[in-house]
Design a protein around this motif. Structure first.
Motif, PDB file in Angstrom:
ATOM      1  N   ALA A  99       0.819  -1.542  -0.102  1.00 16.24           N
ATOM      2  CA  ALA A  99       0.136  -0.600   0.740  1.00 16.24           C
ATOM      3  C   ALA A  99       0.839   1.033  -0.394  1.00 16.24           C
ATOM      4  CB  ALA A  99      -0.950   0.495   1.183  1.00 16.24           C
ATOM      5  N   PRO A 100       1.451   1.477  -0.939  1.00 19.83           N
ATOM      6  CA  PRO A 100       2.352   2.764  -1.521  1.00 19.83           C
ATOM      7  C   PRO A 100       1.798   3.758  -0.464  1.00 19.83           C
ATOM      8  CG  PRO A 100       1.915   1.895  -3.169  1.00 19.83           C
ATOM      9  CD  PRO A 100       1.473   0.865  -2.525  1.00 19.83           C
ATOM     10  N   GLY A 101       2.643   4.319   0.309  1.00 19.30           N
ATOM     11  CA  GLY A 101       1.481   5.997   0.470  1.00 19.30           C
ATOM     12  C   GLY A 101       3.517   6.855   1.402  1.00 19.30           C
ATOM     13  N   ILE A 102       3.911   6.038   1.178  1.00 24.31           N
ATOM     14  CA  ILE A 102       5.605   6.391   2.074  1.00 24.31           C
ATOM     15  C   ILE A 102       5.082   6.482   3.520  1.00 24.31           C
ATOM     16  CG2 ILE A 102       7.328   8.505   1.808  1.00 24.31           C
ATOM     17  CD1 ILE A 102       7.057   7.364  -0.594  1.00 24.31           C
ATOM     18  N   PHE A 103       3.784   7.032   3.997  1.00 24.35           N
ATOM     19  CA  PHE A 103       3.973   6.784   5.453  1.00 24.35           C
ATOM     20  C   PHE A 103       4.504   5.657   6.337  1.00 24.35           C
ATOM     21  CE2 PHE A 103       1.331   6.121   9.026  1.00 24.35           C
ATOM     22  CZ  PHE A 103       1.891   7.751   9.834  1.00 24.35           C
ATOM     23  N   LEU A 104       3.989   4.163   6.001  1.00 23.35           N
ATOM     24  CA  LEU A 104       4.978   3.032   6.971  1.00 23.35           C
ATOM     25  C   LEU A 104       5.997   3.168   6.303  1.00 23.35           C
ATOM     26  CD1 LEU A 104       1.838   0.762   5.558  1.00 23.35           C
ATOM     27  CD2 LEU A 104       2.449   1.562   7.770  1.00 23.35           C
ATOM     28  N   PHE A 105       6.486   3.484   5.466  1.00 25.83           N
ATOM     29  CA  PHE A 105       8.255   3.316   5.266  1.00 25.83           C
ATOM     30  C   PHE A 105       9.113   4.068   6.336  1.00 25.83           C
ATOM     31  CE2 PHE A 105      11.957   5.903   3.759  1.00 25.83           C
ATOM     32  CZ  PHE A 105      12.533   4.665   3.591  1.00 25.83           C
ATOM     33  N   TRP A 106       9.115   5.172   6.882  1.00 24.36           N
ATOM     34  CA  TRP A 106       8.733   6.013   7.892  1.00 24.36           C
ATOM     35  C   TRP A 106       8.853   5.559   9.264  1.00 24.36           C
ATOM     36  CZ3 TRP A 106      13.280   9.188   6.507  1.00 24.36           C
ATOM     37  CH2 TRP A 106      12.665   9.446   4.816  1.00 24.36           C
ATOM     38  N   LEU A 107       7.960   5.013   9.344  1.00 23.04           N
ATOM     39  CA  LEU A 107       7.438   3.978  10.207  1.00 23.04           C
ATOM     40  C   LEU A 107       8.546   3.150   9.915  1.00 23.04           C
ATOM     41  CD1 LEU A 107       3.975   4.338  11.087  1.00 23.04           C
ATOM     42  CD2 LEU A 107       5.132   6.075  12.129  1.00 23.04           C
ATOM     43  N   GLY A 108       8.392   2.772   9.366  1.00 26.72           N
ATOM     44  CA  GLY A 108       9.871   1.319   9.108  1.00 26.72           C
ATOM     45  C   GLY A 108      10.811   1.332  10.122  1.00 26.72           C
ATOM     46  N   LEU A 109      11.143   2.426   9.268  1.00 28.47           N
ATOM     47  CA  LEU A 109      12.854   3.120   9.792  1.00 28.47           C
ATOM     48  C   LEU A 109      12.749   3.548  11.231  1.00 28.47           C
ATOM     49  CD1 LEU A 109      15.483   3.589   8.226  1.00 28.47           C
ATOM     50  CD2 LEU A 109      14.139   6.417   8.034  1.00 28.47           C
ATOM     51  N   LEU A 166      11.852   5.918  22.189  1.00 29.10           N
ATOM     52  CA  LEU A 166      12.406   6.348  21.075  1.00 29.10           C
ATOM     53  C   LEU A 166      12.128   6.587  20.011  1.00 29.10           C
ATOM     54  CD1 LEU A 166      15.545   4.852  21.679  1.00 29.10           C
ATOM     55  CD2 LEU A 166      15.402   7.754  21.819  1.00 29.10           C
ATOM     56  N   PHE A 167      10.871   5.129  19.286  1.00 26.83           N
ATOM     57  CA  PHE A 167      10.371   4.939  18.185  1.00 26.83           C
ATOM     58  C   PHE A 167       9.598   6.760  18.137  1.00 26.83           C
ATOM     59  CE2 PHE A 167       6.626   3.881  16.662  1.00 26.83           C
ATOM     60  CZ  PHE A 167       6.963   3.361  15.508  1.00 26.83           C
ATOM     61  N   ALA A 168       8.865   7.124  19.038  1.00 23.29           N
ATOM     62  CA  ALA A 168       7.876   7.949  18.795  1.00 23.29           C
ATOM     63  C   ALA A 168       8.902   9.014  18.296  1.00 23.29           C
ATOM     64  CB  ALA A 168       7.200   8.488  20.136  1.00 23.29           C
ATOM     65  N   ILE A 169       9.479   9.391  18.814  1.00 30.49           N
ATOM     66  CA  ILE A 169      10.432  10.782  18.642  1.00 30.49           C
ATOM     67  C   ILE A 169      10.843  10.140  17.125  1.00 30.49           C
ATOM     68  CG2 ILE A 169      12.863  11.578  18.934  1.00 30.49           C
ATOM     69  CD1 ILE A 169      12.437  11.644  21.972  1.00 30.49           C
ATOM     70  N   ALA A 201       9.521  13.209  13.945  1.00 33.07           N
ATOM     71  CA  ALA A 201      10.863  13.171  13.772  1.00 33.07           C
ATOM     72  C   ALA A 201      10.996  13.078  11.711  1.00 33.07           C
ATOM     73  CB  ALA A 201      12.409  13.050  13.827  1.00 33.07           C
ATOM     74  N   ALA A 202      10.447  12.224  11.295  1.00 34.12           N
ATOM     75  CA  ALA A 202      10.497  12.022  10.270  1.00 34.12           C
ATOM     76  C   ALA A 202       9.564  11.805   9.007  1.00 34.12           C
ATOM     77  CB  ALA A 202       9.647  10.498   9.727  1.00 34.12           C
ATOM     78  N   VAL A 203       8.523  13.152   9.192  1.00 33.61           N
ATOM     79  CA  VAL A 203       7.649  13.668   9.051  1.00 33.61           C
ATOM     80  C   VAL A 203       8.290  15.050   8.338  1.00 33.61           C
ATOM     81  CG1 VAL A 203       5.620  14.902   8.704  1.00 33.61           C
ATOM     82  CG2 VAL A 203       6.082  12.736  10.093  1.00 33.61           C
ATOM     83  N   PRO A 204       8.899  16.138   9.104  1.00 34.08           N
ATOM     84  CA  PRO A 204       9.940  17.731   8.641  1.00 34.08           C
ATOM     85  C   PRO A 204      11.555  16.673   7.917  1.00 34.08           C
ATOM     86  CG  PRO A 204       9.747  16.976  10.544  1.00 34.08           C
ATOM     87  CD  PRO A 204       9.261  16.128  10.409  1.00 34.08           C
ATOM     88  N   LEU A 205      11.427  16.208   7.551  1.00 36.31           N
ATOM     89  CA  LEU A 205      12.775  15.159   7.260  1.00 36.31           C
ATOM     90  C   LEU A 205      12.364  14.802   5.897  1.00 36.31           C
ATOM     91  CD1 LEU A 205      15.332  13.764   6.536  1.00 36.31           C
ATOM     92  CD2 LEU A 205      14.498  11.890   7.783  1.00 36.31           C
TER      93      LEU A 205
END
Length: 146
Positions: free
Chosen positions: A27-37, A59-62, A66-70
Motif C-alpha cells: 500500500a504505497p504512500g510513503i507513510f509506513l516506510f518512515w514508521l518502519g525506518l 525513541l520510536f515516537a521521537i 522527526a521523519a515527517v519534517p525530514l
C-alpha cells in the motif's frame, strides 16, 4: 500486555520495521516506510544501549515524528528539479532551427521534429529551407526563415 512491553527487544523492533516496510510495498504512500525506518533505528539502538521498554517506545515516537519534517524537506527538494517544459513540449522548441518538410504556402507548411510532423505558420518558404521557431501556440508553431 505489560509483560509484552517489558520483553520488547532489538529483534522485535527490527522485525516490526521490516513488516512496516513490506506493508509499504503493498500500500504505497510513503507513510509506513518512515514508521518502519523509525522501528529499525530503535532496534539498532536497542542492540547497543539496552534501553528500557519505556525509552524504546519514546525513541520510536521521537523518530516517527522527526521523519515527517525530514520527508517534507526531501520531497520539496525534488520538486525544484522538475522539467519546466513538462506538458509544454511545443514551448521547448522555441528558438530551435529545423528544416521544412513541406513548403510554407499561403502561410502554412510542415516541419518534422524527431518522429512528429508539426504544422508551422510563417512567410512563404520553399521545402528544405532552414527555419527558426519563434512562437508556439498549442500544436501550431510560428517560424521565421533562417
Amino acid at each position: 500486555m505489560a509483560e509484552m512491553l517489558v520483553t520488547l527487544g532489538s529483534w522485535n523492533w527490527l522485525i516490526f520495521g521490516l513488516i512496516l516496510m513490506a506493508l509499504e510495498l503493498l500500500a504505497p504512500g510513503i507513510f509506513l516506510f518512515w514508521l518502519g525506518l523509525a522501528a529499525l533505528l530503535v532496534g539498532l539502538l536497542s542492540f547497543a544501549l539496552q534501553p528500557s521498554w519505556q525509552l524504546q517506545l519514546l525513541l520510536f515516537a521521537i523518530f516517527a515524528v522527526a521523519a515527517v519534517p525530514l520527508w517534507r524537506r526531501l520531497a520539496r527538494r525534488d520538486v525544484s528539479v522538475s522539467n519546466p517544459f513538462l506538458n509544454k513540449r511545443a514551448d521547448a522548441l522555441v528558438g530551435r532551427v529545423f528544416t521544412l518538410e513541406k513548403p510554407i504556402v499561403d502561410g502554412s507548411g510542415t516541419v518534422r521534429i524527431d518522429d512528429t510532423i508539426w504544422r508551422v505558420a510563417g512567410p512563404d518558404t520553399p521545402a528544405g529551407s532552414r527555419v527558426r521557431i519563434v512562437r508556439a501556440d498549442g500544436a501550431s508553431l510560428t517560424v521565421d526563415a533562417e
